[in-house]
Scaffold this active site. Sequence first.
Site, PDB file in Angstrom:
ATOM      1  CD  GLU A 171      54.052  63.635  -2.758  1.00 29.94           C
ATOM      2  OE1 GLU A 171      53.717  63.798  -4.084  1.00 29.94           O
ATOM      3  OE2 GLU A 171      53.158  62.628  -2.039  1.00 29.94           O
ATOM      4  CD  GLU A 290      49.816  62.075   2.448  1.00 29.62           C
ATOM      5  OE1 GLU A 290      49.806  61.193   1.738  1.00 29.62           O
ATOM      6  OE2 GLU A 290      49.934  63.536   2.284  1.00 29.62           O
TER       7      GLU A 290
HETATM    8  C1  XIL Z   1      45.761  60.809  -3.193  1.00 26.94           C
HETATM    9  C2  XIL Z   1      44.108  60.551  -2.839  1.00 26.94           C
HETATM   10  O1  XIL Z   1      44.274  59.608  -1.674  1.00 26.94           O
HETATM   11  C3  XIL Z   1      43.473  59.945  -4.075  1.00 26.94           C
HETATM   12  O2  XIL Z   1      42.213  59.789  -3.999  1.00 26.94           O
HETATM   13  C4  XIL Z   1      43.720  60.720  -5.348  1.00 26.94           C
HETATM   14  O3  XIL Z   1      43.172  60.309  -6.452  1.00 26.94           O
HETATM   15  C5  XIL Z   1      45.169  61.013  -5.499  1.00 26.94           C
HETATM   16  O4  XIL Z   1      46.052  61.527  -4.392  1.00 26.94           O
HETATM   17  N1  XIL Z   1      50.188  61.790  -1.278  1.00 26.94           N
HETATM   18  C6  XIL Z   1      49.530  62.820  -0.833  1.00 26.94           C
HETATM   19  C7  XIL Z   1      48.013  62.729  -1.036  1.00 26.94           C
HETATM   20  O5  XIL Z   1      49.836  63.763  -0.613  1.00 26.94           O
HETATM   21  O6  XIL Z   1      47.449  63.791  -1.451  1.00 26.94           O
HETATM   22  C8  XIL Z   1      47.736  61.652  -1.989  1.00 26.94           C
HETATM   23  O7  XIL Z   1      46.307  61.717  -1.986  1.00 26.94           O
HETATM   24  C9  XIL Z   1      48.382  60.195  -1.684  1.00 26.94           C
HETATM   25  C10 XIL Z   1      49.721  60.414  -1.646  1.00 26.94           C
END
Ligand code: XIL
Length: 401
Positions: A171, A290
């Site tokens: 990101e 994701e």
């Molecule tokens: C999220 C987790 O799922 C949560 O448990 C945490 O509180 C915050 O991060 N993009 C990403 C992930 O790359 O690392 C994130 O994960 C969700 C969005």
Amino acid sequence: MMVKRSLGIWGIAAALVGVFAIAPAVATVNEKTPSEQTLRSLALRHGLYLGTAVDLSAAKKTDEPRYSQIIASQFSTITAENVMKWDALEPERGKYTWAAADAFMSLAADNHQLVRGHVLVWHNQLPCWLTEGVATGTITRDELREILKKHITTVVKRYRGRIWQWDVVNEAVSDSRDDADGVIRYKQFWYQHLGEEYIADAFRWARAADPKALLFYNDYNIEAFGDGSAKDKTQFVHTMVKNLRVKGVPIDGIGSQGHLSTRYGNYDAFQIAETLDRFASLGVATAITEADVRSPITEGVKQGLSDDVNAMVHAQAANYSALLRGCLGSRKCLSFTLWGFDDKHHWTTITDLGRGRGAESMAGIYDAGYRPKQAFTAMKADLAFSGAPYVQNRLPQKPMP
Ligand code: XIL
């Protein structure tokens, strides 16, 4: 008579022989009907690894065996949801806490699963000593660069040879909603303090620490190209990766996060496949990293009214399908990872992503009681009822030296 061509064996063999092997194409006929098979085995028919993010604390709970059972049976690759993030690994400067990340690696080994390492460079979940040190000026720019190099080198070396894909940079780019003019730019902590060169540096340091891991750039809202203008984030990432490769920066993959909501129109499978193919034409592999599809929780859904619930679960299934079919349709798409699989532990259950537009969630493919939803069945059907000529075995990716 049914012929058993033991697909399962190929999957296990691929995991055992070399973690980076891609399962060979097998004309599969299995004694089990498609609906009796797992996501994991159905995906390996295409050489595709099907994965999930794992909440390690939930996996350790002995009173909740279903969580771990589903991980072991349905998935061939896993990602640590939080335990490999910087704040978890180095909460105090110089004092590493490896226990949870090590336990996660053991879990993957026990289940014969490949690991997506997540994440080396991100602006969130950084330890306080780091962000405060930079804010107060006790950590200088030169020192910050050295700290980042040490972090990447230490973490990547610790798990060298055991990580299939690393999310090296996550990101790094803004979203069209972030600035009033909608123009896409580099953004956030690392860019502000180190300038855009940190991206190339991060990939080079990661490569030096592990010559075999596939090194990924990972981001959200890059599922489809827009108009190609300065406001098109997917185009920005495409150009960025192209330029990095031209400069010889060892970047092997682009991860498209795939966080969708049924609130939006989202994309169709063809747009997603085409986007992944355009990324692949740069010489990189791709992955859906994701995937999740949340929904607005309306009054009707709260009351369990079938009009609302059915519309929601089918819209959700259609979106999961679009992502999965898009990946299946692009031969360089090596893995498809869900960001959690059940509603009980899902991160969107506790995170308001609606930007003030009200609660959304129920994003998992299983409900909070581990009952599979329409999305689960739809994904299995996508994997089962597909094949040549439009869905073919994955094409392997060689790490760039
Ligand atoms: C999220 C987790 O799922 C949560 O448990 C945490 O509180 C915050 O991060 N993009 C990403 C992930 O790359 O690392 C994130 O994960 C969700 C969005």
